[in-house]
Design a protein around this motif. Structure first.
Motif, PDB file in Angstrom:
ATOM      1  N   SER A   7       8.053  11.160   3.017  1.00 24.66           N
ATOM      2  CA  SER A   7       7.142  10.166   3.576  1.00 24.66           C
ATOM      3  C   SER A   7       7.560   9.861   5.011  1.00 24.66           C
ATOM      4  O   SER A   7       8.666   9.354   5.238  1.00 24.66           O
ATOM      5  CB  SER A   7       7.159   8.888   2.734  1.00 24.66           C
ATOM      6  OG  SER A   7       6.705   9.146   1.422  1.00 24.66           O
ATOM      7  N   LEU A   8       6.705  10.182   5.957  1.00 23.92           N
ATOM      8  CA  LEU A   8       7.054  10.061   7.374  1.00 23.92           C
ATOM      9  C   LEU A   8       6.137   9.089   8.097  1.00 23.92           C
ATOM     10  O   LEU A   8       4.943   9.019   7.803  1.00 23.92           O
ATOM     11  CB  LEU A   8       6.960  11.436   8.054  1.00 23.92           C
ATOM     12  CG  LEU A   8       7.856  12.547   7.508  1.00 23.92           C
ATOM     13  CD1 LEU A   8       7.556  13.853   8.227  1.00 23.92           C
ATOM     14  CD2 LEU A   8       9.324  12.178   7.681  1.00 23.92           C
TER      15      LEU A   8
ATOM     16  N   LEU B 230      15.523   6.230  13.942  1.00 25.89           N
ATOM     17  CA  LEU B 230      14.380   6.423  13.062  1.00 25.89           C
ATOM     18  C   LEU B 230      14.620   7.589  12.112  1.00 25.89           C
ATOM     19  O   LEU B 230      14.355   7.497  10.915  1.00 25.89           O
ATOM     20  CB  LEU B 230      13.122   6.645  13.894  1.00 25.89           C
ATOM     21  CG  LEU B 230      11.807   6.797  13.128  1.00 25.89           C
ATOM     22  CD1 LEU B 230      10.649   6.211  13.916  1.00 25.89           C
ATOM     23  CD2 LEU B 230      11.508   8.262  12.810  1.00 25.89           C
ATOM     24  N   LEU B 231      15.134   8.692  12.660  1.00 24.98           N
ATOM     25  CA  LEU B 231      15.401   9.864  11.818  1.00 24.98           C
ATOM     26  C   LEU B 231      16.454   9.554  10.760  1.00 24.98           C
ATOM     27  O   LEU B 231      16.341   9.998   9.606  1.00 24.98           O
ATOM     28  CB  LEU B 231      15.862  11.036  12.697  1.00 24.98           C
ATOM     29  CG  LEU B 231      14.826  11.571  13.696  1.00 24.98           C
ATOM     30  CD1 LEU B 231      15.438  12.665  14.563  1.00 24.98           C
ATOM     31  CD2 LEU B 231      13.588  12.091  12.986  1.00 24.98           C
ATOM     32  N   GLU B 232      17.491   8.784  11.134  1.00 21.65           N
ATOM     33  CA  GLU B 232      18.524   8.420  10.171  1.00 21.65           C
ATOM     34  C   GLU B 232      17.943   7.568   9.050  1.00 21.65           C
ATOM     35  O   GLU B 232      18.291   7.743   7.883  1.00 21.65           O
ATOM     36  CB  GLU B 232      19.660   7.662  10.864  1.00 21.65           C
ATOM     37  CG  GLU B 232      20.535   8.522  11.752  1.00 21.65           C
ATOM     38  CD  GLU B 232      21.292   9.585  10.966  1.00 21.65           C
ATOM     39  OE1 GLU B 232      21.588   9.344   9.781  1.00 21.65           O
ATOM     40  OE2 GLU B 232      21.581  10.649  11.528  1.00 21.65           O
TER      41      GLU B 232
ATOM     42  N   GLN C 292      17.855   8.343   5.008  1.00 18.23           N
ATOM     43  CA  GLN C 292      18.441   7.435   4.028  1.00 18.23           C
ATOM     44  C   GLN C 292      17.524   7.229   2.829  1.00 18.23           C
ATOM     45  O   GLN C 292      17.995   7.005   1.712  1.00 18.23           O
ATOM     46  CB  GLN C 292      18.739   6.080   4.677  1.00 18.23           C
ATOM     47  CG  GLN C 292      19.922   6.096   5.635  1.00 18.23           C
ATOM     48  CD  GLN C 292      20.146   4.742   6.284  1.00 18.23           C
ATOM     49  OE1 GLN C 292      19.535   3.748   5.917  1.00 18.23           O
ATOM     50  NE2 GLN C 292      21.015   4.704   7.279  1.00 18.23           N
ATOM     51  N   ASP C 293      16.211   7.296   3.049  1.00 14.92           N
ATOM     52  CA  ASP C 293      15.252   7.033   1.977  1.00 14.92           C
ATOM     53  C   ASP C 293      14.957   8.261   1.114  1.00 14.92           C
ATOM     54  O   ASP C 293      14.206   8.166   0.144  1.00 14.92           O
ATOM     55  CB  ASP C 293      13.937   6.507   2.573  1.00 14.92           C
ATOM     56  CG  ASP C 293      14.087   5.098   3.119  1.00 14.92           C
ATOM     57  OD1 ASP C 293      15.007   4.400   2.670  1.00 14.92           O
ATOM     58  OD2 ASP C 293      13.295   4.711   3.990  1.00 14.92           O
TER      59      ASP C 293
ATOM     60  N   GLU D  19       0.847  -1.186   0.000  1.00 15.32           N
ATOM     61  CA  GLU D  19       0.000   0.000   0.000  1.00 15.32           C
ATOM     62  C   GLU D  19       0.881   1.234   0.000  1.00 15.32           C
ATOM     63  O   GLU D  19       1.738   1.388   0.867  1.00 15.32           O
ATOM     64  CB  GLU D  19      -0.926   0.019   1.224  1.00 15.32           C
ATOM     65  CG  GLU D  19      -2.012  -1.042   1.203  1.00 15.32           C
ATOM     66  CD  GLU D  19      -2.966  -0.909   2.375  1.00 15.32           C
ATOM     67  OE1 GLU D  19      -2.845   0.095   3.113  1.00 15.32           O
ATOM     68  OE2 GLU D  19      -3.816  -1.787   2.562  1.00 15.32           O
ATOM     69  N   ASP D  20       0.660   2.099  -0.979  1.00 12.52           N
ATOM     70  CA  ASP D  20       1.422   3.351  -1.088  1.00 12.52           C
ATOM     71  C   ASP D  20       2.931   3.086  -1.093  1.00 12.52           C
ATOM     72  O   ASP D  20       3.710   3.836  -0.501  1.00 12.52           O
ATOM     73  CB  ASP D  20       1.064   4.305   0.059  1.00 12.52           C
ATOM     74  CG  ASP D  20      -0.406   4.686   0.051  1.00 12.52           C
ATOM     75  OD1 ASP D  20      -0.971   4.796  -1.054  1.00 12.52           O
ATOM     76  OD2 ASP D  20      -0.984   4.865   1.134  1.00 12.52           O
TER      77      ASP D  20
END
Length: 236
Positions: A180-181, A201-203, A207-208, A28-29
């Motif tokens: 996208s978060l 999580l922030l890293e 990366q994405d 999904e998405d």
């Protein structure tokens, strides 16, 4: 679909230790979800493969069978037991009050199992496109790279020559970037459940982010700064 039953075990949160039975994989998405027989699901990014011992940042792991799963050893951090001693008058007094501390769990991995064919790792490495389908738990179809090639600078171009020889001034450029978060609730869960979970999580989010998206966002901001025209750049 393979006849082999696949098991997954929760390693954190309220369902810690609970074992789930694999049902199917859905997308999904652009996000790959592992779905279970009870109707629940999880983003595959938070699931570790069989025999993986380092589950940092993972909420669940695939296991070979329910009798060989992860164990949880209860530990207390900062816990102090109450201590009483006799004072000079022979009266018992508390010299160390009870400190409850914080309860944590040490994860003990299952006994390693013989390697077997598993498409779970393959799914993690794939870039999903709308034209792809899923067959036998394996993503098939034509994948598209997530990198858009940029033309090399033409050093003979008069525009390039003028820019390269011009005097430049450092300026702050404001830009808008679509990212996208995950939800705030998931961020809070990870931050509370894992050491340095918020930083990790922030890293992973960073990366994405595609470099091309950043360049286009900067380009749009520069165009507005120079011309006042708000024209959105499109990746080509």
């Amino acid at each position: 679909m393979s006849d082999k039953v696949r098991y997954f075990q929760w390693l954190s949160l309220d369902r810690k230790g609970e074992i789930m039975i694999f049902d199917k994989i859905v997308i999904e998405d652009g996000i790959v979800f592992i779905c279970f027989k009870d109707g629940s699901r999880i983003n595959e990014e938070f699931v570790a493969n069989i025999n993986v011992k380092d589950v940092t940042g993972k909420l669940m792991a695939e296991i070979d069978n329910p009798k060989n799963g992860w164990n949880f050893e209860e530990q207390w951090v900062g816990r102090e037991e109450e201590v009483w001693e006799l004072n000079g008058d022979g009266i018992s007094v508390c010299v160390q009050p009870f400190v409850e501390g914080r309860k944590t769990f040490k994860l003990i991995p299952p006994t390693p199992t013989a390697p077997s064919k598993s498409n779970f790792g393959v799914i993690e490495q794939k870039t999903i496109t709308p034209n792809e389908t899923i067959l036998n738990d394996t993503i098939v179809g034509q994948t598209s790279p997530n990198v858009v090639s940029q033309p090399a600078a033409n050093m003979q171009d008069p525009v390039y020559i003028m820019i390269s020889k011009s005097k430049k001034i450092d300026q702050i450029v404001e830009m808008e970037l679509s990212v996208s978060l995950p939800s705030v609730s998931l961020f809070n869960v990870i931050a509370e459940s894992f050491e340095n979970g918020d930083e990790k999580l922030l890293e992973y989010i960073i990366q994405d982010i595609d470099v091309t998206s950043i360049k286009n966002a900067i380009k749009d901001s520069l165009r507005v700064m120079y011309t006042g025209e708000n024209k959105i750049s499109v990746e080509s």
